[in-house]
Design an enzyme around this catalytic site. Sequence first.
Site, short mmCIF file in Angstrom:
data_model
loop_
_atom_site.label_atom_id
_atom_site.label_comp_id
_atom_site.label_asym_id
_atom_site.label_seq_id
_atom_site.Cartn_x
_atom_site.Cartn_y
_atom_site.Cartn_z
N ARG A 83 -6.94 8.59 13.15
CA ARG A 83 -6.72 8.86 11.72
C ARG A 83 -7.96 9.46 11.06
NH1 ARG A 83 -1.97 6.07 9.56
NH2 ARG A 83 -0.53 6.62 11.21
N ARG A 101 -6.26 9.71 4.42
CA ARG A 101 -6.42 9.53 2.98
C ARG A 101 -7.81 9.10 2.51
NH1 ARG A 101 -2.39 10.14 -0.22
NH2 ARG A 101 -0.41 10.57 0.77
N ARG A 147 -2.67 16.94 0.15
CA ARG A 147 -1.37 16.30 0.33
C ARG A 147 -0.67 16.00 -1.00
NH1 ARG A 147 1.77 14.97 2.03
NH2 ARG A 147 1.99 12.78 2.41
N ASP A 176 2.83 13.41 13.18
CA ASP A 176 3.17 11.99 13.18
C ASP A 176 4.02 11.67 14.40
OD1 ASP A 176 2.81 9.60 11.22
OD2 ASP A 176 4.79 9.38 12.10
N TYR A 236 10.64 1.55 15.83
CA TYR A 236 10.85 2.15 14.50
C TYR A 236 12.32 2.53 14.29
CZ TYR A 236 5.97 2.64 13.06
OH TYR A 236 4.69 2.38 12.66
C1 LIG Z 1 -2.13 10.49 15.31
C2 LIG Z 1 -1.45 10.39 13.96
C3 LIG Z 1 -0.41 9.50 13.61
N1 LIG Z 1 -0.09 9.69 12.29
C4 LIG Z 1 -0.92 10.65 11.78
C5 LIG Z 1 -1.74 11.14 12.83
C6 LIG Z 1 -2.66 12.36 12.77
C7 LIG Z 1 -3.91 12.20 12.02
C8 LIG Z 1 -5.11 11.61 12.69
O1 LIG Z 1 -5.00 10.66 13.49
O2 LIG Z 1 -6.20 12.09 12.39
C9 LIG Z 1 -0.89 11.14 10.38
C10 LIG Z 1 -0.41 10.20 9.33
N2 LIG Z 1 0.78 9.50 9.34
C11 LIG Z 1 0.89 8.79 8.16
C12 LIG Z 1 -0.25 9.02 7.37
C13 LIG Z 1 -0.52 8.44 5.98
C14 LIG Z 1 0.43 8.97 4.95
C15 LIG Z 1 0.01 10.21 4.20
O3 LIG Z 1 -1.05 10.78 4.38
O4 LIG Z 1 0.77 10.62 3.33
C16 LIG Z 1 -1.07 9.90 8.09
C17 LIG Z 1 -2.39 10.46 7.67
C18 LIG Z 1 2.07 7.97 7.78
C19 LIG Z 1 2.40 6.89 8.73
N3 LIG Z 1 2.92 7.09 9.98
C20 LIG Z 1 3.08 5.88 10.60
C21 LIG Z 1 2.63 4.87 9.73
C22 LIG Z 1 2.58 3.36 10.05
C23 LIG Z 1 3.71 2.64 9.39
C24 LIG Z 1 3.86 1.20 9.80
O5 LIG Z 1 4.29 0.91 10.90
O6 LIG Z 1 3.57 0.33 8.95
C25 LIG Z 1 2.23 5.48 8.54
C26 LIG Z 1 1.71 4.83 7.29
C27 LIG Z 1 3.56 5.75 11.99
C28 LIG Z 1 2.54 6.17 12.95
N4 LIG Z 1 1.96 7.44 13.05
C29 LIG Z 1 1.05 7.48 14.06
C30 LIG Z 1 1.07 6.21 14.68
C31 LIG Z 1 0.27 5.86 15.93
C32 LIG Z 1 -1.12 5.48 15.57
C33 LIG Z 1 -1.24 4.15 14.89
O7 LIG Z 1 -0.96 3.13 15.55
O8 LIG Z 1 -1.61 4.15 13.72
C34 LIG Z 1 1.96 5.39 13.99
C35 LIG Z 1 2.29 3.93 14.27
C36 LIG Z 1 0.25 8.62 14.57
#
Ligand SMILES: Cc1c2[nH]c(c1CCC(=O)O)Cc1[nH]c(c(CCC(=O)O)c1C)Cc1[nH]c(c(CCC(=O)O)c1C)Cc1[nH]c(c(CCC(=O)O)c1C)C2
Length: 391
Positions: A61, A65, A74, A110, A188
């Site tokens: 990540r 944010r 964003r 994602d 999910y």
């Molecule tokens: C590798 C990656 C992911 N998401 C994002 C990235 C790329 C950005 C980076 O890592 O730099 C952007 C990425 N994805 C998301 C965000 C935040 C939202 C936004 O910016 O609007 C970002 C930056 C949204 C997101 N997407 C997801 C969640 C978790 C929800 C939950 O189970 O409670 C969330 C909040 C699912 C998700 N997405 C991802 C995982 C695996 C990694 C981990 O364990 O965190 C998972 C579980 C993978």
Amino acid sequence: MSKNDLILQTGVFLNQVRENTDSNMKCFLPSPKDFPQLKNDTFLRAARGEETEHVPVWCMRQAGRYLPEFRESRAGKDFFETCQSPEACCELTLQPLRRFPFDAAIIFSDILVVPQAMGMDVQMVAGKGPTFPEPLKEPEDLQRLQVKVDTDKELGYVFRAITLTRHKIEGKVPLIGFSGAPWTLMSYMIEGGGSNTHSKAKRWLYQHPEASHMLLKMLTDVIVEYLLGQVAAGAQALQVFESHAGILGPAEFKEFSLPYLRDIACRVKDKLKEAGQDVPMIVFAKDAHYALEELSQSNYEVVGLDWTIDPLSARERTGGKVSLQGNMDPCALYAPKERISDIVKKMLEGFGTRGYIANLGHGVYPDMEPENIGAFVEAVHQHSKQMIKQI
Ligand SMILES: Cc1c2[nH]c(c1CCC(=O)O)Cc1[nH]c(c(CCC(=O)O)c1C)Cc1[nH]c(c(CCC(=O)O)c1C)Cc1[nH]c(c(CCC(=O)O)c1C)C2
């Protein structure tokens, strides 16, 4: 028509032409060849267990944010629409590299784009996270899923983002592609979003083991194609996220996660070998310390670790078979910079400097100070350079 009206109408017309050109931009996106030469291959060498001048570092990540420029890019835009724009993904991937000397970048996307490609609706709801309006409830619901996914058609936007980013990164550092692992995606798709207990998804494992295996197999097939497509598009390493490994016990992990993680690595590697390509693969199974031995023998070059594993015992238990990645507690980034430096030094001493990629044990949180991420990166570089000089 007055002169002013004419100017105004011409302006509107020109804007429309520009918009049409933008929406057809994919015609003008570069192709996955003639990529700039890689200048910093420290991350790739460490993944293969080779010698390096410093320990490479990146953060899960790192595009997120916590960066004001990320929040600005964003703002007001739908999350998955952003994921579908190669230009936006490229910009968000490059943002952290402009601030910090990371040794790798991960493509902005994602894990939930895969269930979308299989026909499920997924929305990012502000304050709630990813949400599936119609999650899978019973085995019959598997019929709603697309079995054979044309990844070029359904996920081509990710491939185009990778190609564009690989060009725009100008060979500064390697670009990592990624996918969610089958069990994490399955959870999910059944839970319909994030969950504390994952009891709906786990109910399937105990009540519908056959249907569970069917779904995991369907996901595995799509993930293999998806990862191969990412390499064809320009990804130089691949990470598979089994973020929900920790809610399984050792026996369930062995039955419902590990075989699919192995299958993904074997099939991707076999295909890449045929094409004469060698792309390091990382498996990150969060909270699966009970399965460290198995993970180190699952055909991945690198095992990613969360912070609940002690570096020294992780080395002992993996017996030098793989490189390790991780594992500073992300919350240590709330500490003052000097303390971060001390924590990093201890972590490096535990892991050693060879076959090691420094990272956090999970992603950066949105309320973290960008400056402290900089301190983390600097501490890894500084301490590891000194340690390597002394060897
Ligand atoms: C590798 C990656 C992911 N998401 C994002 C990235 C790329 C950005 C980076 O890592 O730099 C952007 C990425 N994805 C998301 C965000 C935040 C939202 C936004 O910016 O609007 C970002 C930056 C949204 C997101 N997407 C997801 C969640 C978790 C929800 C939950 O189970 O409670 C969330 C909040 C699912 C998700 N997405 C991802 C995982 C695996 C990694 C981990 O364990 O965190 C998972 C579980 C993978």
